[in-house]
Motif scaffolding. Structure first.
Motif, PDB file in Angstrom:
ATOM      1  N   ASP A 137       0.837  -1.197   0.000  1.00  0.00           N
ATOM      2  CA  ASP A 137       0.000   0.000   0.000  1.00  0.00           C
ATOM      3  C   ASP A 137       0.879   1.257   0.000  1.00  0.00           C
ATOM      4  O   ASP A 137       1.752   1.410   0.843  1.00  0.00           O
TER       5      ASP A 137
ATOM      6  N   LEU B 263       1.637   3.152   3.103  1.00  0.00           N
ATOM      7  CA  LEU B 263       2.655   2.696   4.065  1.00  0.00           C
ATOM      8  C   LEU B 263       3.960   3.456   3.857  1.00  0.00           C
ATOM      9  O   LEU B 263       4.647   3.808   4.815  1.00  0.00           O
TER      10      LEU B 263
ATOM     11  N   ALA C 139       3.392   6.907   5.072  1.00  0.00           N
ATOM     12  CA  ALA C 139       3.454   6.911   6.533  1.00  0.00           C
ATOM     13  C   ALA C 139       4.910   6.872   6.984  1.00  0.00           C
ATOM     14  O   ALA C 139       5.303   7.608   7.889  1.00  0.00           O
ATOM     15  N   ALA C 140       5.715   6.025   6.317  1.00  0.00           N
ATOM     16  CA  ALA C 140       7.125   5.919   6.698  1.00  0.00           C
ATOM     17  C   ALA C 140       7.829   7.266   6.521  1.00  0.00           C
ATOM     18  O   ALA C 140       8.554   7.724   7.406  1.00  0.00           O
ATOM     19  N   ALA C 141       7.579   7.907   5.367  1.00  0.00           N
ATOM     20  CA  ALA C 141       8.185   9.223   5.117  1.00  0.00           C
ATOM     21  C   ALA C 141       7.712  10.225   6.154  1.00  0.00           C
ATOM     22  O   ALA C 141       8.483  11.012   6.701  1.00  0.00           O
TER      23      ALA C 141
ATOM     24  N   ALA D 272      11.288   8.636   8.046  1.00  0.00           N
ATOM     25  CA  ALA D 272      12.176   7.674   7.398  1.00  0.00           C
ATOM     26  C   ALA D 272      12.640   8.190   6.046  1.00  0.00           C
ATOM     27  O   ALA D 272      11.823   8.593   5.216  1.00  0.00           O
TER      28      ALA D 272
ATOM     29  N   ARG E 117      14.785   7.522   2.315  1.00  0.00           N
ATOM     30  CA  ARG E 117      14.552   6.490   1.298  1.00  0.00           C
ATOM     31  C   ARG E 117      15.148   5.137   1.693  1.00  0.00           C
ATOM     32  O   ARG E 117      14.546   4.104   1.462  1.00  0.00           O
TER      33      ARG E 117
ATOM     34  N   LYS F 150      15.753   3.855   4.737  1.00  0.00           N
ATOM     35  CA  LYS F 150      14.970   3.204   5.784  1.00  0.00           C
ATOM     36  C   LYS F 150      13.632   2.718   5.226  1.00  0.00           C
ATOM     37  O   LYS F 150      13.164   1.639   5.582  1.00  0.00           O
ATOM     38  N   GLN F 151      13.034   3.521   4.342  1.00  0.00           N
ATOM     39  CA  GLN F 151      11.769   3.096   3.727  1.00  0.00           C
ATOM     40  C   GLN F 151      11.968   1.772   3.001  1.00  0.00           C
ATOM     41  O   GLN F 151      11.145   0.869   3.091  1.00  0.00           O
TER      42      GLN F 151
ATOM     43  N   ASP G 272      13.249  -1.163   5.749  1.00  0.00           N
ATOM     44  CA  ASP G 272      12.308  -1.544   6.806  1.00  0.00           C
ATOM     45  C   ASP G 272      10.876  -1.766   6.335  1.00  0.00           C
ATOM     46  O   ASP G 272      10.068  -2.334   7.059  1.00  0.00           O
ATOM     47  N   VAL G 273      10.542  -1.275   5.150  1.00  0.00           N
ATOM     48  CA  VAL G 273       9.160  -1.449   4.699  1.00  0.00           C
ATOM     49  C   VAL G 273       9.098  -2.288   3.416  1.00  0.00           C
ATOM     50  O   VAL G 273       8.493  -3.365   3.406  1.00  0.00           O
TER      51      VAL G 273
ATOM     52  N   PRO H 289      11.058  -6.085   3.649  1.00  0.00           N
ATOM     53  CA  PRO H 289      10.329  -7.143   4.382  1.00  0.00           C
ATOM     54  C   PRO H 289       8.964  -7.469   3.779  1.00  0.00           C
ATOM     55  O   PRO H 289       8.548  -8.622   3.798  1.00  0.00           O
ATOM     56  N   LEU H 290       8.296  -6.468   3.227  1.00  0.00           N
ATOM     57  CA  LEU H 290       6.974  -6.749   2.667  1.00  0.00           C
ATOM     58  C   LEU H 290       7.054  -7.440   1.302  1.00  0.00           C
ATOM     59  O   LEU H 290       6.073  -8.000   0.835  1.00  0.00           O
TER      60      LEU H 290
END
Lengths: 314, 358
Positions: A204, A207, A210-212, A216, A218, A220-221, A224-225, A228-229
């Motif tokens: 989505d 997400l 939300a991270a930004a 977070a 780029r 870390k986005q 961490d997002v 893993p997804l």
């Protein structure tokens, strides 16, 4: 919980005997009659042949007609001993098969992930043509595509001509393990690319917003997002490619030129040239077991409920 | 203080937000309310930095933040769908902004969970996919607060929760706002939440702010028919103005009985086009006892529990009007369908209003 207890727990206790029996029938009934044709087809086309192969694998050498009572584990003994001692063809077969499957998976992942990420997030124009171009090779027979490679790579073939025209004297890789890996990577690449592409594109957008929003950058986005997804796609893609490469026969046969033995080509050899069906069957059963174990172990690492919850559900 | 000047957003030839100006005091609870598609979410996303405005400026305490990225902006947005990271636990979600800023959590996760009324022992290590809607909402709030924003932006985060839970969380949000020195900007299409929670209210329609003020001011003195209808269930009577002078108007209405003169000013205010009276400011009685009324026939009486809705039809113009009365009133008069009666009210409950844009 035993089956009986499970059924009991599903059936209310305050109904009379007849209703109780009816309820029991409905519990045991499959969820929907709609899957019956599939079950019948699989029983006929998958379970039947597999059962025959298992039966043949416990027959004495060179059996042509089944004699179930006369069973032996000779074929398995030969394979296991050969593999452990590394004598004969089995050592080479095992090494080749594992090397080819593992390298194919690693290379396909390395090539697919950046491409899938770009297609899912960056590429806006020409996205559809690119996806179609990636799918179209799947409509062409594997044999034809692999023969194409043979003609391309063969001595004094197109590759040599091109290399020669720019003054290069590159040794042809045809009939080596590298050529086989090139073929399996090429043939099975879409099976890696599409699951990864799908898993990234179902993340989505909100997400990442939300991270930004939560500070977070780029990196870390991504770490961490997105990474893993997209893991389910990577796992499913790797499983496809690894398992399909384990069974790759045409690639090994044609690009290996009969000099690279793999599990699949050896099975084919046992059934064909040496007419030793029990030995071929035992090898097939072994490969099937390895494949099943890989599949079960790998699929257990994926959180299917998380994947199912994607796409708008909260 | 958050200040927006001539904020504008265009998508091609469509203007989503049209030259909006506002100021919001630090620590206050402001609500932007309007119907779907009015531009309120676009406005909020510009404040969060997820959309860049076509024109205009956003200043926070005198510093221009119009072009700063969401990462570097001291705002945090609670999304309508909450957007929790599904592969993380509750604690990991809340730790995300702390970690992104390179800080250590040092027990802050527990404090934040307590702030949003979730027991840390029970919830910290749960997967967010195992939570209920209300719990997800609380985690999303805690995660945004962990960022320690100066401004917390909320995009209808309660919309998909059930009514009782909405009420409860609304109260908790106002309490949280009072506790923290954080400005809350809440976007909603629900008038009720807007009235309950906010210090300051902006009614927005077609990308422009139509009215601003305290919830009370706007409820009592809607500027036009749109706001009046949006702020509560109301009857609208179209009127013709016959005379306008000295802050008063004389009107002509074919069936309205009683007073025909109303105060209306100032002189530059657009010509009024209707009288607006809230359903609960009217009664239906057999004879005309109030200063204003129209003859009607009772069409239906609906019991709402503590009140009754009396639906009536204007005898001459075939328009339908509704009165919301107490059950006692209805049973005292013993109103039944097809009765002739007057829908009536007092002039101080009458809003004389220009039409508005929609």
């Amino acid at each position: 919980m035993s089956v009986r207890e499970f059924v009991r727990s599903k059936v209310p206790t305050d109904i009379d005997r007849f209703d109780r029996r009816l309820a029991l029938v409905s519990v045991l009934r499959p969820p929907s009659g709609l899957i019956i044709p599939l079950v019948v087809l699989l029983a006929f086309m998958f379970v039947g042949p597999i059962a025959s192969i298992v039966l043949f694998s416990v027959q004495p050498t060179n059996t042509i007609s089944l004699a179930v009572a006369d069973w032996t584990l000779d074929a398995y003994r030969e394979i296991v001993q050969g593999t452990i001692s590394g004598k004969g063809v089995y050592g080479e077969v095992t090494t080749n098969t594992i090397m080819i499957s593992a390298l194919t998976t690693v290379i396909a992942f390395a090539v697919s992930y950046p491409a899938a990420y770009a297609l899912a997030t960056k590429v806006r124009r020409f996205k559809l043509p690119i996806l179609i171009a990636l799918i179209i090779p799947l409509f062409t027979s594997v044999n034809i595509r692999v023969y194409g490679w043979v003609l391309f790579l063969i001595n004094e073939g197109v590759f040599d001509l091109l290399a020669g025209s720019v003054g290069l004297d590159a040794p042809s890789i045809i009939y080596t393990r590298s050529a086989v890996i090139l073929g399996t990577v090429y043939v099975y690449l879409p099976y890696m690319l599409f699951p990864i592409y799908l898993s990234i594109s179902t993340i989505d957008d909100s997400l990442l917003e939300a991270a930004a929003d939560l500070g977070a950058g780029r990196t870390k986005q991504f770490v961490d997002v997105i990474l893993p997804l997209s893991k389910p796609g990577v796992i499913i893609g790797s499983l496809f490619v690894f398992v399909l490469s384990l069974g790759a026969e045409v690639e090994a046969e044609l690009l290996g030129g009969g000099t690279i033995y793999t599990a699949a080509s050896n099975i084919s050899y046992s059934f064909g040239y040496s007419q030793n069906w029990p030995l071929g069957s035992a090898q097939a059963v072994g490969l099937l077991l390895i494949t099943t174990v890989c599949g079960v172990v790998i699929l257990r690492t994926i959180d299917l409920t998380e994947i199912a919850s994607r796409g708008g559900s909260r | 203080m958050l200040k927006a000047t001539n904020l504008r957003k265009e998508y091609g030839s469509t203007v989503a937000v049209e030259d909006v100006d506002f100021e919001i005091e630090t620590g206050s609870f402001a609500t932007i309310v309007g119907p779907s598609g009015c531009g309120k979410s676009t406005l909020l996303r510009m404040l969060a930095g997820h959309l860049s405005p076509t024109a205009g400026q956003i200043e926070l305490d005198g510093i221009d933040i119009t072009d700063s990225s969401p990462q570097s902006r001291p705002t945090s947005l609670v999304f309508q769908s909450w957007s929790l990271f599904p592969h993380m636990t509750v604690a990991e979600n809340i730790e995300f902004p702390i970690d992104a800023q390179g800080l250590e959590s040092n027990g802050r996760i527990e404090t934040l969970l307590e702030q949003v009324r979730l027991d840390p022992e029970e919830y910290a290590n749960k997967q967010v996919t195992d939570l209920s809607g209300g719990q997800k909402q609380r985690v999303a709030l805690a995660r945004s607060l962990a960022y320690e924003p100066d401004i917390l932006l909320l995009d209808e985060p309660l919309a998909s929760l059930d009514y009782v839970l909405q009420k409860k969380l609304q109260r908790e949000l106002t309490e949280l706002n009072a506790e923290l020195n954080t400005t809350f900007i809440y976007v909603t299409h629900s008038l009720e939440s807007a009235l309950i929670m906010s210090d300051q209210l902006f009614v927005i329609d077609d990308g422009s702010i139509i009215q601003r003020g305290s919830p009370d001011e706007i409820y009592q003195e809607p500027v036009d028919k749109f706001v009046a209808e949006f702020m509560g269930d109301a009857n609208v009577f179209p009127i013709d103005v016959v005379e306008r002078a000295d802050g008063r108007i004389r009107i002509d209405h074919p069936v309205l009985e009683g007073r025909q003169e109303f105060p209306y000013g100032p002189a530059d205010r657009p010509v009024p086009e209707c009288l607006v009276v809230r359903h609960d400011d009217t009664v239906v009685k057999p004879s005309l006892e109030h200063e204003l009324g129209i003859p009607v026939t009772v069409v239906n009486v609906l019991n709402k529990g503590n009140t009754a809705l009396v639906e009536t039809r204007d005898k001459h113009e075939d328009a339908e009007y509704v009165s919301e009365m107490s059950l006692e009133q209805v049973s005292d008069i013993s109103l039944t369908v097809d009765d002739d009666a007057y829908l009536q009210w007092n002039p101080d409950k009458t809003h004389v209003l220009p039409k508005g844009d929609s």
